[in-house]
Write a protein that holds these residues in place. Structure first.
Motif, PDB file in Angstrom:
ATOM      1  N   ILE A 309       0.838  -1.206   0.000  1.00 20.08           N
ATOM      2  CA  ILE A 309       0.000   0.000   0.000  1.00 20.08           C
ATOM      3  C   ILE A 309       0.869   1.252   0.000  1.00 20.08           C
ATOM      4  O   ILE A 309       0.647   2.200  -0.784  1.00 20.08           O
ATOM      5  CB  ILE A 309      -0.937   0.011   1.226  1.00 20.08           C
ATOM      6  CG1 ILE A 309      -2.007  -1.068   1.079  1.00 20.08           C
ATOM      7  CG2 ILE A 309      -1.601   1.376   1.405  1.00 20.08           C
ATOM      8  CD1 ILE A 309      -2.811  -1.302   2.347  1.00 20.08           C
ATOM      9  N   VAL A 310       1.880   1.290   0.871  1.00 24.75           N
ATOM     10  CA  VAL A 310       2.753   2.471   0.957  1.00 24.75           C
ATOM     11  C   VAL A 310       3.479   2.685  -0.366  1.00 24.75           C
ATOM     12  O   VAL A 310       3.592   3.827  -0.848  1.00 24.75           O
ATOM     13  CB  VAL A 310       3.751   2.303   2.127  1.00 24.75           C
ATOM     14  CG1 VAL A 310       4.816   3.395   2.084  1.00 24.75           C
ATOM     15  CG2 VAL A 310       3.015   2.347   3.462  1.00 24.75           C
ATOM     16  N   ARG A 311       3.959   1.618  -0.964  1.00 29.65           N
ATOM     17  CA  ARG A 311       4.668   1.757  -2.243  1.00 29.65           C
ATOM     18  C   ARG A 311       3.719   2.216  -3.344  1.00 29.65           C
ATOM     19  O   ARG A 311       4.069   3.082  -4.168  1.00 29.65           O
ATOM     20  CB  ARG A 311       5.311   0.414  -2.608  1.00 29.65           C
ATOM     21  CG  ARG A 311       6.077   0.437  -3.930  1.00 29.65           C
ATOM     22  CD  ARG A 311       7.194   1.453  -3.900  1.00 29.65           C
ATOM     23  NE  ARG A 311       7.977   1.428  -5.128  1.00 29.65           N
ATOM     24  CZ  ARG A 311       8.829   2.368  -5.478  1.00 29.65           C
ATOM     25  NH1 ARG A 311       9.019   3.432  -4.684  1.00 29.65           N
ATOM     26  NH2 ARG A 311       9.507   2.285  -6.612  1.00 29.65           N
ATOM     27  N   TYR A 312       2.523   1.631  -3.406  1.00 25.55           N
ATOM     28  CA  TYR A 312       1.546   2.017  -4.419  1.00 25.55           C
ATOM     29  C   TYR A 312       1.188   3.506  -4.279  1.00 25.55           C
ATOM     30  O   TYR A 312       1.139   4.240  -5.280  1.00 25.55           O
ATOM     31  CB  TYR A 312       0.289   1.166  -4.282  1.00 25.55           C
ATOM     32  CG  TYR A 312      -0.847   1.578  -5.193  1.00 25.55           C
ATOM     33  CD1 TYR A 312      -0.924   1.108  -6.495  1.00 25.55           C
ATOM     34  CD2 TYR A 312      -1.845   2.452  -4.744  1.00 25.55           C
ATOM     35  CE1 TYR A 312      -1.963   1.498  -7.340  1.00 25.55           C
ATOM     36  CE2 TYR A 312      -2.881   2.838  -5.571  1.00 25.55           C
ATOM     37  CZ  TYR A 312      -2.944   2.361  -6.864  1.00 25.55           C
ATOM     38  OH  TYR A 312      -3.963   2.755  -7.682  1.00 25.55           O
ATOM     39  N   ARG A 313       0.937   3.955  -3.061  1.00 20.32           N
ATOM     40  CA  ARG A 313       0.590   5.369  -2.831  1.00 20.32           C
ATOM     41  C   ARG A 313       1.746   6.286  -3.203  1.00 20.32           C
ATOM     42  O   ARG A 313       1.544   7.410  -3.683  1.00 20.32           O
ATOM     43  CB  ARG A 313       0.207   5.584  -1.369  1.00 20.32           C
ATOM     44  CG  ARG A 313      -1.090   4.867  -0.979  1.00 20.32           C
ATOM     45  CD  ARG A 313      -1.311   4.895   0.511  1.00 20.32           C
ATOM     46  NE  ARG A 313      -1.876   6.155   0.947  1.00 20.32           N
ATOM     47  CZ  ARG A 313      -1.437   6.863   1.982  1.00 20.32           C
ATOM     48  NH1 ARG A 313      -0.395   6.462   2.658  1.00 20.32           N
ATOM     49  NH2 ARG A 313      -2.040   7.987   2.327  1.00 20.32           N
ATOM     50  N   GLU A 314       2.957   5.812  -2.986  1.00 24.75           N
ATOM     51  CA  GLU A 314       4.137   6.599  -3.354  1.00 24.75           C
ATOM     52  C   GLU A 314       4.226   6.757  -4.869  1.00 24.75           C
ATOM     53  O   GLU A 314       4.445   7.874  -5.381  1.00 24.75           O
ATOM     54  CB  GLU A 314       5.382   5.897  -2.816  1.00 24.75           C
ATOM     55  CG  GLU A 314       6.675   6.657  -3.079  1.00 24.75           C
ATOM     56  CD  GLU A 314       7.882   5.883  -2.568  1.00 24.75           C
ATOM     57  OE1 GLU A 314       8.994   6.177  -3.044  1.00 24.75           O
ATOM     58  OE2 GLU A 314       7.719   4.981  -1.722  1.00 24.75           O
ATOM     59  N   VAL A 315       4.033   5.648  -5.595  1.00 23.77           N
ATOM     60  CA  VAL A 315       4.073   5.717  -7.058  1.00 23.77           C
ATOM     61  C   VAL A 315       2.930   6.576  -7.581  1.00 23.77           C
ATOM     62  O   VAL A 315       3.109   7.396  -8.500  1.00 23.77           O
ATOM     63  CB  VAL A 315       3.989   4.298  -7.666  1.00 23.77           C
ATOM     64  CG1 VAL A 315       3.893   4.363  -9.188  1.00 23.77           C
ATOM     65  CG2 VAL A 315       5.206   3.474  -7.249  1.00 23.77           C
ATOM     66  N   LEU A 316       1.745   6.423  -6.983  1.00 22.32           N
ATOM     67  CA  LEU A 316       0.586   7.210  -7.401  1.00 22.32           C
ATOM     68  C   LEU A 316       0.816   8.690  -7.189  1.00 22.32           C
ATOM     69  O   LEU A 316       0.418   9.531  -8.008  1.00 22.32           O
ATOM     70  CB  LEU A 316      -0.653   6.757  -6.625  1.00 22.32           C
ATOM     71  CG  LEU A 316      -1.958   7.501  -6.908  1.00 22.32           C
ATOM     72  CD1 LEU A 316      -2.370   7.346  -8.375  1.00 22.32           C
ATOM     73  CD2 LEU A 316      -3.063   7.003  -5.992  1.00 22.32           C
ATOM     74  N   SER A 317       1.469   9.039  -6.096  1.00 20.77           N
ATOM     75  CA  SER A 317       1.721  10.452  -5.790  1.00 20.77           C
ATOM     76  C   SER A 317       2.790  11.046  -6.697  1.00 20.77           C
ATOM     77  O   SER A 317       2.672  12.194  -7.138  1.00 20.77           O
ATOM     78  CB  SER A 317       2.139  10.585  -4.328  1.00 20.77           C
ATOM     79  OG  SER A 317       2.407  11.926  -4.007  1.00 20.77           O
TER      80      SER A 317
END
Length: 795
Positions: A309-317
């Protein structure tokens, strides 16, 4: 392989449908998922001492009995109404399926109330069931009896005991399982455990019907084992619900999106259902040792999900414009290596238990290996599939906010790395002191909170009725065929029964009496019974003097058959030559070393009484459980080295650097040592649950280290500077480590409210392990990197 994975993700709805269908299909077998509450789960299957115990219990009796303690509220015990109520209770208990027999003061022969001539004792003695008995005389006789006082009645005459002997199933007493194959054994074992559970439930029901007239306690090794499982099952329901609520709340607090709350919980639930279904299908019961596998699986699955989740949100941001499928593939690809290696290292940690001789521990190991494998598969298939169905969503508005704690750790590591390394070294030295104080001296009474029924019953029995936990000492004193020459013809002419009486010589009984008195003189023992007890009771017919051989034979010949079966044959077997001394431990007294007690008894029998070591057997559930814990500790000490070496190899393969592997291990070994040392300093003995804390601590710490170092290497490749890479790693992966740790610490801390103290200790120590792993990997590890690691080491 990556192309296959990419191709599979083109059909997210099909993946989700297959996943849910598989979950429902396998989940059906949860109906066969069970808990094994038998006392056999507290011992080492295949152990030589267990084989000896089973062999002796086939000759005598074992610990397979329950004890009912009966104390009238108003009228005393020695009034007709109270005795009638006791008789009704005993009758109800005797009628329960699975009860082989009962015995109480109502069945005890009264030979002094009034005095019975020796020649008439076999037919003319009375019991409390006889209306003509003088109750005052009976009370005096029973409370002063060397046999019955503290065994069937308290010394003050206020409390009576009913002993409930349980029917045996020979298939589970034979180590070879009576040639049953694995499937047959599993089915038969499940039925046996269910029947034993139903028996104890029925005993409790009968007990409850009589509590309006008396204070009644229930105890015994089978009940203690059953209650341990019942508390664990209750904790799973009650505290499992509270932990679930806490996790939901914290996930929402950290991520503020419904998808990031429900998705990790959904993946954890599917993992647990699949694992429980497989266990049900395989007919593998859960024991006290393995009962926490559900909580540990939840930890691992949540960790996988939160890092994704943290990695996905980082890429999304950072790159909101890219295609959603590409974004998900980048997330899954970037976290595949650290997640796979954390899964493998954790499997290695729990896989070390597969070499244990203790069946519940071995089962726990493969349950966790199975669950971790399922968790990784579920996460890597369903996490991207569900996100593809849900769509991209909005970038997080809180992603750029720094977390104060991780920022503090980053600052300390940059500015005070030398001091942190020194403090870590001092902590390890202090931990070594705590480790040296670890104890294995478990007491059943310490497993339960002081306001629980079982605790109060054990304390009452300890204080008023000679102790709770039994153990036995067997002496090989020469079998029946070893008669002195000249007596064979006399024995044969008198018949087999008379010949058996001849075995009970004054020399033998005096020798047993010496050991009897030595055991009774130990500060930790309570009631002791042996053939010497019966001889001392018989002295009432001989003006208090010891009986000669002829007098002994005569007295034994006059014993009523029922009395002989209850009071003589359980303590001597002339045809085998064994004499038995039965004793009980006062568990609620001062702490003591069981090893020291066993050694003292064996030493006295060998050095003072002249027996060979092979002729002295000390056994019983107390001894077997003590041996189980010691073997488990030795096994864990051996396999801990294996875990460290295996983890080093895994680190080296992942990070392509032996130096990084060593640096990664140092803080986690220190953290694990600190966790275990707390038990030493707090005088918390290692038990069936806490014995695995060392492996769990290293497993948790190594998972954090893998994620941190994987991100550190990525940042180092980009920036070329160790200090900058450390700072960036704290900002990025430190966030996921913080979220995971706080959620798990909060969840496991809730277990502190359990009434089962091993669960309390397990919950608090696991939470403490998570905290130390977080601190160590965000302070000690980066400090070591700053001091000892240079980019040129990468080749």
């Amino acid at each position: 392989m990556l192309e296959v994975y990419r191709a599979l993700l083109r059909f997210p709805r099909l993946i989700v449908a297959i996943g849910l269908g598989l979950t429902l299909s396998v989940g059906y077998f949860i109906k066969d998922f069970s808990f094994d509450a038998s006392a056999d789960t507290l011992v080492v299957e295949g152990d030589e001492k267990l084989a000896t115990y089973r062999s002796m219990t086939t000759l005598f009796v074992g610990d397979d009995f329950l004890v009912i303690v009966y104390r009238p509220y108003k009228a005393g015990l020695f009034v007709r109404d109270s005795l009638a109520n006791l008789a009704a209770l005993q009758s109800d208990l005797a009628g329960i399926s699975g009860v082989a027999g009962t015995f109480s003061i109502l069945d005890a022969p009264l030979i002094k109330s009034p005095p019975v001539p020796l020649e008439s004792m076999s037919t003319d003695y009375l019991t409390l069931r006889d209306a003509s008995v003088d109750l005052a005389l009976a009370r005096d006789e029973l409370t002063s009896s060397p046999l019955f006082s503290d065994y069937l009645i308290s010394s003050d005459g206020s409390t009576a005991v009913i002993r409930i002997d349980l029917a045996q199933d020979g298939r589970f007493e034979d180590p070879q399982r009576r040639n049953l194959d694995e499937a047959e054994y599993a089915v038969a074992r499940s039925k046996y455990v269910d029947a034993r559970h139903e028996l104890i439930r029925s005993v409790r029901e009968v007990r409850d019907r009589h509590t309006d007239l008396a204070e009644i306690y229930l105890s015994g090794v089978p009940m203690i084992a059953a209650d341990m499982i019942e508390y664990v099952k209750s904790d799973l329901v009650v505290f499992g619900s509270l932990v679930f609520i806490a996790i939901l709340a914290l996930l929402f607090f950290f991520f503020r999106r419904p998808r990031w709350v429900l998705l990790p919980v959904l993946l954890s639930a599917i993992t647990i259902v699949l694992t429980m279904g497989v266990l049900g299908l395989a007919m593998k019961p859960v024991t006290v040792v393995s009962s926490n596998f559900i909580s540990l699986l939840a930890i691992i699955c949540l960790s996988f999900s939160i890092h994704l989740i943290v990695r996905y949100r980082e890429v999304l941001s950072l790159r909101p414009e890219i295609d959603h499928r590409v974004m998900i593939m980048e997330t899954m690809k970037s976290k595949f290596a650290p997640c796979a290696y954390t899964g493998l290292t954790t499997i290695l940690a729990f896989g070390s238990m597969l070499g244990s001789d203790i069946v519940p521990v071995e089962d726990f190991g493969w349950m966790m290996c199975l669950g971790i494998t399922i968790s990784f598969g579920v996460t890597y298939m369903l996490f991207p599939a569900v996100l593809l169905i849900l769509g991209k969503g909005e970038p997080s508005s809180t992603l750029g906010r720094k977390i104060p704690l991780t920022s503090l750790f980053a600052s300390l590591s940059q500015k005070h790395s030398s001091a942190i390394i020194v403090i870590a070294g001092v902590a390890f030295v202090i931990a070594a002191v705590g480790l040296s104080q670890l104890s294995f001296d478990n007491r059943f009474v310490d497993y339960f909170d002081d306001d629980t029924e079982i605790y109060q019953g054990m304390v009452y029995i300890d204080g008023h009725l000679g102790g709770t936990v039994p153990f036995d000492v067997y002496l090989q004193m020469g079998a029946l065929e070893l008669f002195d020459e000249g007596f064979d013809d006399f024995a044969d002419s008198a018949g087999e029964e008379w010949g058996e009486r001849y075995w009970f010589t004054r020399d033998r009984i005096e020798t047993v009496g010496l050991l009897h008195d030595e055991i009774a003189g130990q500060s930790t023992t309570g009631k002791v019974i042996s053939i010497a007890t019966l001889e001392r009771l018989a002295r009432d017919f001989n003006d208090g003097e010891a009986l000669s051989n002829l007098e002994l034979m005569y007295v034994l010949g006059e014993l009523p058959p029922g009395v002989r079966d209850q009071l003589l044959l359980p303590y001597a077997k002339p045809d085998t030559g064994y004499a038995r001394v039965s004793a009980r431990i006062r568990e609620s007294g001062p702490h003591f070393s069981r090893d020291a007690l066993i050694a003292a008894i064996e030493s006295y029998a060998v050095e003072e009484l002249g027996f060979e070591r092979s002729e002295v057997i000390v056994t019983g559930m107390m001894v077997l459980m003590n041996d189980m814990l010691r073997q488990l500790a030795e096994s864990q000490a051996r396999t801990l080295l294996y875990v460290v070496v295996a983890t080093f190899i895994m680190f080296t393969l992942l990070l392509r650097s032996a130096l990084l592997a060593v640096l990664a291990l140092i803080p986690n070994v220190i953290a694990a040592a600190c966790v275990i040392s707390v038990m030493g300093f707090a005088d918390i003995p290692l038990d069936m649950m806490t014995i695995t804390i060392a492996a769990i601590s290293i497993g948790i710490g190594v998972d954090d280290a893998i994620h941190y170092l994987h991100r550190f290497r990525e940042e180092l490749d980009l920036r070329g500077d160790v200090r900058t890479a450390v700072s960036e790693a704290h900002i990025t992966i430190g966030r996921a480590m913080y979220f995971t740790s706080v959620i798990i610490i909060a969840g496991f801390s809730i277990l502190a409210f359990s009434n089962f103290l091993p669960t309390v200790y397990f919950g608090l120590l696991t939470a403490f392990a998570m905290l130390l792993a977080l601190v160590a990997n965000l302070t000690v590890l980066p400090s070591l990197l700053i001091h000892f690691y240079r980019p040129r080491s990468l080749t």
